[in-house]
Design a protein around this motif. Structure first.
Motif, PDB file in Angstrom:
ATOM      1  N   GLY A   1       0.816  -1.205   0.000  1.00 15.70           N
ATOM      2  CA  GLY A   1       0.000   0.000   0.000  1.00 15.70           C
ATOM      3  C   GLY A   1       0.847   1.251   0.000  1.00 15.70           C
ATOM      4  N   SER A   2       2.150   1.113  -0.209  1.00 14.81           N
ATOM      5  CA  SER A   2       3.074   2.239  -0.178  1.00 14.81           C
ATOM      6  C   SER A   2       3.661   2.467  -1.558  1.00 14.81           C
ATOM      7  CB  SER A   2       4.202   1.974   0.829  1.00 14.81           C
ATOM      8  OG  SER A   2       5.258   2.884   0.648  1.00 14.81           O
ATOM      9  N   SER A   3       3.516   3.693  -2.073  1.00 15.14           N
ATOM     10  CA  SER A   3       4.073   4.021  -3.386  1.00 15.14           C
ATOM     11  C   SER A   3       5.594   3.881  -3.381  1.00 15.14           C
ATOM     12  CB  SER A   3       3.680   5.451  -3.780  1.00 15.14           C
ATOM     13  OG  SER A   3       2.287   5.601  -3.828  1.00 15.14           O
ATOM     14  N   VAL A   4       6.222   4.370  -2.310  1.00 12.63           N
ATOM     15  CA  VAL A   4       7.686   4.318  -2.236  1.00 12.63           C
ATOM     16  C   VAL A   4       8.175   2.868  -2.145  1.00 12.63           C
ATOM     17  CG1 VAL A   4       9.692   4.906  -0.807  1.00 12.63           C
ATOM     18  CG2 VAL A   4       7.919   6.623  -1.253  1.00 12.63           C
ATOM     19  N   ALA A   5       7.552   2.068  -1.276  1.00 12.55           N
ATOM     20  CA  ALA A   5       7.968   0.662  -1.127  1.00 12.55           C
ATOM     21  C   ALA A   5       7.760  -0.099  -2.425  1.00 12.55           C
ATOM     22  CB  ALA A   5       7.191   0.009   0.009  1.00 12.55           C
ATOM     23  N   ASN A   6       6.663   0.167  -3.115  1.00 12.08           N
ATOM     24  CA  ASN A   6       6.387  -0.496  -4.388  1.00 12.08           C
ATOM     25  C   ASN A   6       7.431  -0.091  -5.431  1.00 12.08           C
ATOM     26  OD1 ASN A   6       5.108  -2.006  -6.333  1.00 12.08           O
ATOM     27  ND2 ASN A   6       3.214  -0.836  -6.331  1.00 12.08           N
ATOM     28  N   THR A   7       7.762   1.212  -5.475  1.00  4.55           N
ATOM     29  CA  THR A   7       8.761   1.705  -6.433  1.00  4.55           C
ATOM     30  C   THR A   7      10.110   1.044  -6.202  1.00  4.55           C
ATOM     31  OG1 THR A   7       7.657   3.857  -6.598  1.00  4.55           O
ATOM     32  CG2 THR A   7       9.957   3.759  -7.275  1.00  4.55           C
ATOM     33  N   VAL A   8      10.534   0.985  -4.953  1.00  2.00           N
ATOM     34  CA  VAL A   8      11.848   0.421  -4.635  1.00  2.00           C
ATOM     35  C   VAL A   8      11.856  -1.092  -4.843  1.00  2.00           C
ATOM     36  CG1 VAL A   8      13.553   0.065  -2.802  1.00  2.00           C
ATOM     37  CG2 VAL A   8      12.414   2.270  -3.035  1.00  2.00           C
ATOM     38  N   GLY A   9      10.780  -1.763  -4.408  1.00  2.00           N
ATOM     39  CA  GLY A   9      10.730  -3.216  -4.536  1.00  2.00           C
ATOM     40  C   GLY A   9      10.737  -3.686  -5.981  1.00  2.00           C
ATOM     41  N   THR A  10       9.793  -3.193  -6.778  1.00  2.09           N
ATOM     42  CA  THR A  10       9.726  -3.588  -8.185  1.00  2.09           C
ATOM     43  C   THR A  10      10.824  -2.916  -8.999  1.00  2.09           C
ATOM     44  OG1 THR A  10       7.333  -3.662  -7.896  1.00  2.09           O
ATOM     45  CG2 THR A  10       8.156  -3.852 -10.139  1.00  2.09           C
ATOM     46  N   GLY A  11      11.117  -1.649  -8.668  1.00  2.00           N
ATOM     47  CA  GLY A  11      12.097  -0.883  -9.435  1.00  2.00           C
ATOM     48  C   GLY A  11      13.505  -1.409  -9.346  1.00  2.00           C
ATOM     49  N   SER A  12      13.825  -2.126  -8.270  1.00  3.93           N
ATOM     50  CA  SER A  12      15.166  -2.692  -8.161  1.00  3.93           C
ATOM     51  C   SER A  12      15.434  -3.698  -9.276  1.00  3.93           C
ATOM     52  CB  SER A  12      15.344  -3.357  -6.796  1.00  3.93           C
ATOM     53  OG  SER A  12      14.443  -4.434  -6.638  1.00  3.93           O
ATOM     54  N   VAL A  13      14.366  -4.233  -9.858  1.00  2.75           N
ATOM     55  CA  VAL A  13      14.491  -5.153 -10.994  1.00  2.75           C
ATOM     56  C   VAL A  13      14.288  -4.417 -12.307  1.00  2.75           C
ATOM     57  CG1 VAL A  13      13.521  -7.195 -12.106  1.00  2.75           C
ATOM     58  CG2 VAL A  13      13.725  -7.118  -9.619  1.00  2.75           C
ATOM     59  N   THR A  14      13.217  -3.644 -12.397  1.00  4.97           N
ATOM     60  CA  THR A  14      12.810  -3.089 -13.694  1.00  4.97           C
ATOM     61  C   THR A  14      13.645  -1.894 -14.146  1.00  4.97           C
ATOM     62  OG1 THR A  14      11.144  -1.694 -12.617  1.00  4.97           O
ATOM     63  CG2 THR A  14      10.434  -3.861 -13.398  1.00  4.97           C
ATOM     64  N   ILE A  15      14.074  -1.050 -13.204  1.00  2.00           N
ATOM     65  CA  ILE A  15      14.813   0.158 -13.605  1.00  2.00           C
ATOM     66  C   ILE A  15      16.157  -0.182 -14.250  1.00  2.00           C
ATOM     67  CG2 ILE A  15      15.961   2.251 -12.744  1.00  2.00           C
ATOM     68  CD1 ILE A  15      13.593   2.582 -10.808  1.00  2.00           C
ATOM     69  N   PRO A  16      16.981  -1.081 -13.656  1.00  2.00           N
ATOM     70  CA  PRO A  16      18.214  -1.462 -14.351  1.00  2.00           C
ATOM     71  C   PRO A  16      17.950  -2.086 -15.718  1.00  2.00           C
ATOM     72  CG  PRO A  16      18.309  -2.147 -12.051  1.00  2.00           C
ATOM     73  CD  PRO A  16      16.908  -1.703 -12.306  1.00  2.00           C
TER      74      PRO A  16
ATOM     75  N   ALA B   1       8.729   9.242  -7.168  1.00  2.16           N
ATOM     76  CA  ALA B   1       9.678   9.557  -8.236  1.00  2.16           C
ATOM     77  C   ALA B   1      11.079   9.748  -7.667  1.00  2.16           C
ATOM     78  CB  ALA B   1       9.229  10.812  -8.984  1.00  2.16           C
ATOM     79  N   PHE B   2      11.181  10.387  -6.508  1.00  2.00           N
ATOM     80  CA  PHE B   2      12.487  10.589  -5.892  1.00  2.00           C
ATOM     81  C   PHE B   2      13.107   9.249  -5.489  1.00  2.00           C
ATOM     82  CE2 PHE B   2      11.572  15.184  -4.266  1.00  2.00           C
ATOM     83  CZ  PHE B   2      11.426  15.591  -5.580  1.00  2.00           C
ATOM     84  N   ALA B   3      12.275   8.322  -4.995  1.00  2.00           N
ATOM     85  CA  ALA B   3      12.776   6.997  -4.641  1.00  2.00           C
ATOM     86  C   ALA B   3      13.281   6.267  -5.878  1.00  2.00           C
ATOM     87  CB  ALA B   3      11.679   6.187  -3.952  1.00  2.00           C
ATOM     88  N   GLY B   4      12.533   6.376  -6.978  1.00  2.00           N
ATOM     89  CA  GLY B   4      12.974   5.761  -8.231  1.00  2.00           C
ATOM     90  C   GLY B   4      14.277   6.358  -8.729  1.00  2.00           C
ATOM     91  N   SER B   5      14.446   7.671  -8.537  1.00  2.00           N
ATOM     92  CA  SER B   5      15.676   8.322  -8.988  1.00  2.00           C
ATOM     93  C   SER B   5      16.883   7.828  -8.193  1.00  2.00           C
ATOM     94  CB  SER B   5      15.552   9.848  -8.864  1.00  2.00           C
ATOM     95  OG  SER B   5      15.620  10.258  -7.506  1.00  2.00           O
ATOM     96  N   GLY B   6      16.634   7.426  -6.928  1.00  2.00           N
ATOM     97  CA  GLY B   6      17.722   6.882  -6.121  1.00  2.00           C
ATOM     98  C   GLY B   6      18.252   5.584  -6.684  1.00  2.00           C
ATOM     99  N   ILE B   7      17.386   4.804  -7.324  1.00  2.00           N
ATOM    100  CA  ILE B   7      17.808   3.554  -7.955  1.00  2.00           C
ATOM    101  C   ILE B   7      18.446   3.820  -9.314  1.00  2.00           C
ATOM    102  CG2 ILE B   7      16.999   1.349  -8.898  1.00  2.00           C
ATOM    103  CD1 ILE B   7      14.760   1.418  -6.823  1.00  2.00           C
ATOM    104  N   ALA B   8      17.848   4.736 -10.076  1.00  2.00           N
ATOM    105  CA  ALA B   8      18.305   4.987 -11.442  1.00  2.00           C
ATOM    106  C   ALA B   8      19.526   5.889 -11.505  1.00  2.00           C
ATOM    107  CB  ALA B   8      17.168   5.616 -12.254  1.00  2.00           C
ATOM    108  N   GLY B   9      19.814   6.619 -10.409  1.00  2.00           N
ATOM    109  CA  GLY B   9      20.907   7.581 -10.440  1.00  2.00           C
ATOM    110  C   GLY B   9      20.569   8.781 -11.292  1.00  2.00           C
ATOM    111  N   SER B  10      19.293   9.158 -11.307  1.00  2.00           N
ATOM    112  CA  SER B  10      18.832  10.266 -12.135  1.00  2.00           C
ATOM    113  C   SER B  10      18.598  11.516 -11.309  1.00  2.00           C
ATOM    114  CB  SER B  10      17.526   9.874 -12.846  1.00  2.00           C
ATOM    115  OG  SER B  10      16.510   9.595 -11.897  1.00  2.00           O
ATOM    116  N   ASN B  11      18.312  12.619 -12.000  1.00  2.00           N
ATOM    117  CA  ASN B  11      17.968  13.866 -11.329  1.00  2.00           C
ATOM    118  C   ASN B  11      16.572  13.739 -10.723  1.00  2.00           C
ATOM    119  OD1 ASN B  11      16.504  16.598 -11.361  1.00  2.00           O
ATOM    120  ND2 ASN B  11      18.640  17.215 -11.574  1.00  2.00           N
TER     121      ASN B  11
END
Length: 672
Positions: A274-289, A546-556
């Protein structure tokens, strides 16, 4: 120099001949420790002390005890109202003051002396209700001096605990409401009221069931907690990884495949997190790279995951915690709310999916080759049973079971299905850990509900809800579009600093009744404010997902937020669609009208996606983009004349582009 060139040539040749698999692309990427660091940076919920020794064991015992009490009441019935809700807040206050430091920047895991005092005081003021339950009822408002002191301390502790775990915005808003209750005569115009004493305000906040121990905590202390425990056990079965792999296997090979897989995976993960940040980090650790590996810009890769993950809270059957509270505010059963939210959720993810597709086509990004991807058929064959608990909870809700009982049986089923295969089987220690983790995950929800309850209590005490409704109606001049726009801005602005649950409670108390008064159906009005409270997580300048996703992607971070809001541009229009087309939330619907409204919504969203992205089978100019976007916007209005006009514009513009492209291809073929 020649040797270096030869080495570079060999590396290029190797990369061309040995295609990496999904697993090799993400290996060594975002490990669990890095995920926790990113979550702690962008979400206060994860910025807790990592305790050790005897204190860690005490916290474990307290958290497990709390979960066991919740499971007991689900199985055998709840306690009297103030006891059920009071002990719920007491456990949360104790755990928050031990686990969360006074300031987020404080490093170290030692608990200072004053936090022990706060924790003990939090437990005492909550259990005061249990110790004096009958006396408080018999006093019927004639409160003693000790009642008043306990109430004042309780309000202050709730505000401080909420500040630690949810940030200052919600606490600031609640404090303003408290001042409003005290300084009533000093406010101008329709906001003025007679004012209340500190004693009256404090006891109303804590001793009654209209404020802190009101509806939000009532819902939290019954079935929200159980659904959070259920989500914890789902994670422990590995269903999250299975859903991500399945999405990658299904969509990873298409145009812009990893990005589309991110959208599908995040939609399915909405049944767990139920958390946008947790969902972004959990799934994004796979999908963003993976997205970066096929050529997506870091900002776009992070934005795609953030936009998709934010919509997870909209996904039935297990939506965000606010959806459960909606059952109390609307008087509708949860299954009705989940069904009503299904089409808006579909439209949200369709809008994001369309934008991702257009970007991929525009930049010429391909998908991964089939031998790089998991086999979806094998995944289904091997671990299909992981999805059974979700079907169990859906069946129980649809068959009329209470959410508490449905969640209880779903928890049991999640543990049971893990034993089907050895590699998914939970050990006894993992089952016990699930109780602790479920209790920990409930802390931000409990404190958000408690502090939002203060706001609800002040609205009830002062009659502010009616006053606010009158103000919005006067400001909008009775224009439904202006009223929706004001409500949208209020939901997004509050959502930038408040948890979704608290934001929804405030808006449901103040803003949703205005929309209902203007003719929007109750469920559509409440989903409207719920929807925009969630969208705040990808709306700059404070776009936490979006900020959490940027932490994984190394983006602005800021550019990522802008990109995410652009990706979800069509989705920003979905609440207007279902507010003006209530059949999209299954209100007074018929198959024909629902099909027509859904068709016009999809056409409009695709037109807007082409206009915003600047691509419609080819790059298009500003005028064409404007026409497509305008045609798409016209399809939001339910009037036939605007629907016909919007479809006409979209068909003509797209048709001309199609003919021009066909003519160009024919000319190119003839010249070759």
């Amino acid at each position: 120099m020649a040797d270096n060139e030869n080495k570079q040539g060999n590396r290029i040749e190797e990369s061309q001949t040995e295609e990496p698999t999904v697993e090799s692309l993400i290996a060594g990427g975002i490990d669990e420790a890095k995920q926790e660091e990113i979550k702690a940076k962008f979400d206060r919920e994860f910025a807790y002390r990592r305790l050790a020794g005897i204190l860690s064991k005490i916290i474990t015992v307290v958290a497990i005890t709390w979960s066991c009490i919740q499971l007991y009441t689900a199985a055998f019935g709840v306690y009297p109202t103030t006891i059920q809700r009071g002990q719920h807040v007491g456990f949360a206050l104790f755990l928050v003051f031990i686990l969360y430091p006074m300031r987020k920047a404080i490093k170290g895991d030692k608990v200072p002396w004053y936090d022990y005092i706060f924790a003990a005081a939090g437990a005492y003021v909550a259990f005061y209700h249990i110790l004096n339950y009958r006396d408080i009822i018999h006093r019927a408002g004639a409160y003693t001096q000790l009642d008043i002191i306990v109430s004042i301390v309780a309000v202050l502790l709730v505000l401080e605990a909420t500040r630690r775990i949810a940030g200052p915005v919600l606490v600031t808003v609640a404090s303003i409401f408290l001042l409003y209750a005290y300084l009533g005569p000093m406010f101008p115009g329709f906001l003025s009221h007679r004012g209340y004493s500190i004693q009256r305000i404090a006891t109303y906040m804590w001793m009654s069931t209209e404020a802190i121990l009101g509806i939000p905590i009532g819902v939290s202390s019954t079935f929200i907690f159980l659904f959070l425990v259920f989500a914890t056990y789902l994670k422990k079965t590995g269903i999250g990884d299975w859903l991500t792999d399945l999405a990658m296997g299904v969509a990873g090979g298409s145009t812009g495949g990893p990005a589309k897989a991110a959208v599908i995976a995040s939609a399915s993960q909405g049944t767990i997190s139920g958390s946008s940040v947790a969902n972004t980090v959990g799934t994004g650790s796979v999908t963003i790279p993976l997205m970066k590996s096929i050529g997506y810009r870091p900002e776009f890769a992070a934005a795609t995951e953030a936009a998709a993950s934010t919509g997870g809270q909209l996904m039935p059957p297990v939506m965000g915690a606010a959806a459960f509270i909606m059952t109390e505010f609307t008087g509708l059963p949860y299954v009705t709310i989940a069904l009503s939210a299904a089409i808006p959720a579909f439209l949200y993810f369709t809008g994001v999916f369309m934008m991702v597709h257009q970007e991929a086509k525009k930049t010429g990004l391909k998908g991964l080759s089939r031998d790089q991807l998991p086999n979806p058929f094998r995944l289904i064959k091997e671990k299909w049973f992981l999805a059974l608990p979700i079907f169990v909870i859906v069946y129980l809700l649809v068959s009329g079971r209470t959410p508490m009982r449905a969640a209880l049986f779903a928890i049991i089923s999640a543990i049971a299905v893990s034993f089907i295969r050895r590699d998914t089987r939970m050990k006894l220690i993992e089952i016990v850990e699930g109780l602790e983790e479920g209790a920990r995950s409930a802390l931000p929800v409990v404190m958000a509900c408690a502090t939002a309850g203060i706001i609800v209590g002040i609205v009830t005490l002062t009659g502010l809800g009616v006053k606010f409704s009158t103000g919005i109606l006067l400001l909008s001049g009775g224009n439904i579009y202006l009223a929706m726009m004001f409500t949208m801005f209020a939901s997004i602005i509050l959502g930038m600093g408040m948890p979704t649950t608290a934001n929804y409670i405030v808006q449901a108390t103040i803003a949703a009744p205005v929309l209902v008064e203007l003719g929007i159906p109750v469920i559509a009005a409440h989903l409207f404010v719920f929807y925009f409270g969630i969208i705040a997580d990808i709306t700059p300048p404070v776009a936490l997902a979006a900020f959490a996703g940027s932490g994984i992607a190394g983006s602005n971070p800021f550019k990522t937020g802008v990109e995410a809001s652009k990706l979800a541009f069509a989705a920003y229009l979905v609440p207007y669609m279902f507010a003006m087309h209530p059949e999209l939330v299954l209100v007074d619907w018929a198959p024909a009208s629902l099909a027509f409204s859904l068709a016009t919504a999809l056409i409009g969203m695709y037109a807007i996606a082409m206009g915003v992205s600047g691509f419609a089978n080819e790059r298009i100019g500003p005028l064409t983009r404007l026409l497509l976007a305008a045609g798409g916007l016209m399809l939001i209005d339910p009037r036939m004349v605007t629907n016909v006009g919007g479809i006409a514009i979209v068909v003509v513009v797209y048709g001309l582009l199609y003919l021009r492209n066909k003519k160009r291809n024919a000319a190119a073929s003839a010249s070759s």
